[in-house]
Design an enzyme around this catalytic site. Structure first.
Site, PDB file in Angstrom:
ATOM      1  N   ASP A   1       2.265  -7.713   6.705  1.00 21.70           N
ATOM      2  CA  ASP A   1       1.039  -7.873   7.496  1.00 21.70           C
ATOM      3  C   ASP A   1      -0.086  -8.035   6.471  1.00 21.70           C
ATOM      4  O   ASP A   1      -0.748  -7.074   6.100  1.00 21.70           O
ATOM      5  CB  ASP A   1       0.859  -6.614   8.364  1.00 21.70           C
TER       6      ASP A   1
ATOM      7  N   CYS B   1      -3.946 -11.518  10.867  1.00 21.58           N
ATOM      8  CA  CYS B   1      -4.813 -11.471  12.058  1.00 21.58           C
ATOM      9  C   CYS B   1      -5.917 -12.511  11.847  1.00 21.58           C
ATOM     10  O   CYS B   1      -7.101 -12.206  11.909  1.00 21.58           O
ATOM     11  CB  CYS B   1      -5.368 -10.071  12.298  1.00 21.58           C
TER      12      CYS B   1
ATOM     13  N   SER C   1       0.477  -1.547   4.764  1.00 21.54           N
ATOM     14  CA  SER C   1       0.736  -0.770   5.981  1.00 21.54           C
ATOM     15  C   SER C   1      -0.447  -0.058   6.617  1.00 21.54           C
ATOM     16  O   SER C   1      -0.353   0.314   7.797  1.00 21.54           O
ATOM     17  CB  SER C   1       1.845   0.233   5.716  1.00 21.54           C
TER      18      SER C   1
ATOM     19  N   PRO D   1      -3.766   0.844   8.654  1.00 25.66           N
ATOM     20  CA  PRO D   1      -3.688   2.282   8.949  1.00 25.66           C
ATOM     21  C   PRO D   1      -2.368   2.736   9.564  1.00 25.66           C
ATOM     22  O   PRO D   1      -2.281   3.864  10.042  1.00 25.66           O
ATOM     23  CB  PRO D   1      -4.838   2.471   9.939  1.00 25.66           C
TER      24      PRO D   1
ATOM     25  N   GLY E   1      -0.468   1.212  12.097  1.00 24.98           N
ATOM     26  CA  GLY E   1      -0.196   0.899  13.503  1.00 24.98           C
ATOM     27  C   GLY E   1       1.191   0.282  13.687  1.00 24.98           C
ATOM     28  O   GLY E   1       1.964   0.707  14.548  1.00 24.98           O
TER      29      GLY E   1
HETATM   30  C1  LIG Z   1      -3.983  -6.220   7.954  1.00 22.07           C
HETATM   31  S1  LIG Z   1      -4.064  -4.688   7.204  1.00 22.07           S
HETATM   32  C2  LIG Z   1      -2.551  -3.950   7.731  1.00 22.07           C
HETATM   33  C3  LIG Z   1      -2.597  -3.363   9.110  1.00 22.07           C
HETATM   34  C4  LIG Z   1      -1.381  -2.525   9.402  1.00 22.07           C
HETATM   35  N1  LIG Z   1      -0.155  -3.266   9.193  1.00 22.07           N
HETATM   36  C5  LIG Z   1      -1.383  -1.983  10.818  1.00 22.07           C
HETATM   37  O1  LIG Z   1      -0.779  -2.600  11.710  1.00 22.07           O
HETATM   38  O2  LIG Z   1      -1.981  -0.933  11.054  1.00 22.07           O
HETATM   39  C6  LIG Z   1      -3.692  -5.073   5.556  1.00 22.07           C
HETATM   40  C7  LIG Z   1      -3.564  -3.858   4.637  1.00 22.07           C
HETATM   41  O3  LIG Z   1      -3.022  -4.321   3.403  1.00 22.07           O
HETATM   42  C8  LIG Z   1      -3.597  -3.601   2.355  1.00 22.07           C
HETATM   43  N2  LIG Z   1      -3.372  -4.406   1.126  1.00 22.07           N
HETATM   44  C9  LIG Z   1      -4.133  -5.415   0.649  1.00 22.07           C
HETATM   45  N3  LIG Z   1      -3.587  -5.914  -0.467  1.00 22.07           N
HETATM   46  C10 LIG Z   1      -2.447  -5.222  -0.683  1.00 22.07           C
HETATM   47  C11 LIG Z   1      -1.456  -5.266  -1.702  1.00 22.07           C
HETATM   48  N4  LIG Z   1      -1.521  -6.140  -2.702  1.00 22.07           N
HETATM   49  N5  LIG Z   1      -0.425  -4.394  -1.627  1.00 22.07           N
HETATM   50  C12 LIG Z   1      -0.340  -3.500  -0.606  1.00 22.07           C
HETATM   51  N6  LIG Z   1      -1.262  -3.394   0.362  1.00 22.07           N
HETATM   52  C13 LIG Z   1      -2.300  -4.258   0.328  1.00 22.07           C
HETATM   53  C14 LIG Z   1      -5.037  -3.437   2.785  1.00 22.07           C
HETATM   54  O4  LIG Z   1      -5.657  -2.374   2.089  1.00 22.07           O
HETATM   55  C15 LIG Z   1      -4.873  -3.170   4.283  1.00 22.07           C
HETATM   56  O5  LIG Z   1      -4.780  -1.795   4.517  1.00 22.07           O
END
Ligand SMILES: C[S@@+](CC[C@H](N)C(=O)[O-])C[C@H]1O[C@@H](n2cnc3c(N)ncnc32)[C@H](O)[C@@H]1O
Length: 434
Positions: free
Chosen positions: A332, A385, A264, A266, A268
């Site tokens: 995401d 993305c 989740s 930051p 958004g």
């Molecule tokens: C693409 S970003 C998400 C952007 C967010 N959904 C938004 O719209 O602001 C992916 C996020 O997933 C987190 N992440 C990566 N691996 C993960 C895991 N195994 N479990 C939970 N979060 C994870 C990352 O640290 C990052 O903050």
């Protein structure tokens, strides 16, 4: 000549020095966002703008450097020259341009910060004078070459998008537009546009993308700092790409839903879901440091309630889960971010081909785990993305083969970057029966 002050009163020479150091950090593998996050508030905007510009114009600036310097200079001089040469390559879409003599003068001053020998000053002065002549608008078409990506990345685009691969890179080499998401809890899009009009900020609605409605998106053709946006600190509006804004409406949240936002930070998309419905929300994030960003966004947007929980945890595991099945899951997933290069031009310099393989594996683990936590008849939205099919359509096909109870619903699939959106991938699944 006096130090040329930037809009925020930071001498341009200092901004060039700090940007050159930032470029050096990126070249040694550090994320530019991380570097920029450590700067003072008055340094950040100009340093970000110079560094982004340097990375976007990299192919051409390195070519010019090779043309005018027979022997490669020390890295810190090369980085400074990359920042300075890129300023000569700016075109009307890049925002503020500087006069040639200002670029030369301020870049030479910037050398003074670490060069006591005059070697760098002499070299920078000589090279930039030549570049200045070689890049006169009459001599040189602006920005003729798309931005740098490593060979494996270019090959991937060519293989998968034989007709569009160059236009993808051209689009990503341009400055991304400012796109806002109006917080429906506070204003309708029309009401907020009136506020923008009163503040003298032009805007236009982006109604849809790939045939899917975008009820909250506004394009600001002449970007302004967020501090100038009416009600920004009271949560009236957020900065969010239009491609990213599709997620919340595709999940059709309602107030009786229990929703998991599995990755989740930051926050958004978490926030957008909560702006659309007072649902019960669990926002999960593996990176403890990024949890503060989710909380910050929820606070600013006034979206906190006892129905919203932010949790530190790994979505590919179930140790954090209390066993309550979710009505809807937003996944995401962590990905290469190859679709958002226009907003993060350091990404092609940092990503390795092996990262994509590792990310693909992680995406599958999270998908598999999340599916176990979804109610029968529930919805799972898979988002990346990325423009690489390995992280998009291939994953959706793999997932549907693994789960016979996964019914694919209508979703945009692969969105390529355009002038008004970044590159995203969307697949929507409904869980049939148990
Ligand atoms: C693409 S970003 C998400 C952007 C967010 N959904 C938004 O719209 O602001 C992916 C996020 O997933 C987190 N992440 C990566 N691996 C993960 C895991 N195994 N479990 C939970 N979060 C994870 C990352 O640290 C990052 O903050």
């Amino acid at each position: 000549m006096e130090d040329q002050k930037t809009a925020l009163n930071l001498p341009l020479s200092e901004a060039i020095t700090i940007s050159a150091q930032a470029i050096g950090e990126v070249m040694s593998g550090r994320s530019l966002t991380e570097v920029l996050d450590q700067l003072d508030a008055h340094e950040r905007p100009i340093v970000q703008s110079l560094s982004f510009n340097a990375l976007r114009k990299w192919v051409r600036s390195q070519e010019l450097m090779r043309q005018f310097i027979p022997k490669a200079p020390p890295p810190e001089v090369a980085h400074l020259l990359s920042v300075a040469i890129a300023l000569f390559l700016q075109d009307s879409t890049d925002g503020k341009g500087y006069a040639s003599h200002t670029i030369v003068d301020q870049s030479v001053r910037a050398c003074g910060k670490y060069d006591k020998t005059m070697y760098a000053k002499g070299l920078v002065n000589a090279v930039l004078r030549k570049v200045s002549l070689a890049t006169q608008p009459s001599e040189y078409p602006p920005d003729p070459i798309p931005m740098f990506v490593p060979p494996w990345w270019r090959a991937n685009l060519k293989n998968n998008y034989s007709k569009q691969w160059q236009s993808i890179l051209f689009t990503q080499a341009r400055r991304a537009p400012l796109i806002l998401r109006v917080n429906q809890k506070q204003y309708s899009r029309e009401q907020y546009q009136s506020l923008l009009d009163e503040a003298g900020i032009a805007s236009s609605a982006i109604e849809s993308l790939a045939g899917f409605a975008l009820p909250d998106a506004l394009l600001i053709p002449n970007p302004v700092p967020v501090s100038d946006l009416p009600g920004f600190y009271g949560g009236a509006v957020s900065v969010q790409d239009s491609g990213a804004q599709l997620a919340a409406s595709l999940l059709t949240p309602n107030s009786s839903d229990l929703i998991l936002d599995a990755c989740s930070a930051p926050g958004g998309k978490t926030a957008h879901l909560l702006e659309l419905a007072d649902c019960q929300m669990l926002a999960l994030e593996i990176d403890e440091e990024r949890i503060g960003k989710i909380n910050g966004n929820l606070d600013r947007l006034r979206l906190r309630s006892e129905k919203v929980k932010v949790l530190h945890g790994d979505a590919s595991k179930s140790s954090w889960w209390d066993g309550a099945l979710f009505d809807k899951i937003l996944l995401d997933a962590p990905c290469s971010a190859s679709g958002i290069v226009a907003r993060h031009p350091d990404i092609p310099f940092l990503r390795r081909q092996s990262d994509v393989v590792a990310l693909q594996k992680k995406q599958r683990e999270i998908l598999t785990q999340a599916w176990q936590m979804l109610k029968p008849e529930g919805l799972l939205l898979y988002v990346t993305c990325s423009v690489f099919p390995e992280e998009g359509e291939n994953q959706a096909v793999w997932f549907a083969q693994q789960h016979t109870n996964a019914l694919r619903l209508d979703a945009p699939g692969q969105l390529l970057p355009t002038e008004v959106n970044d590159g995203f991938y969307y697949a929507l699944f409904k869980k049939n029966g148990r």
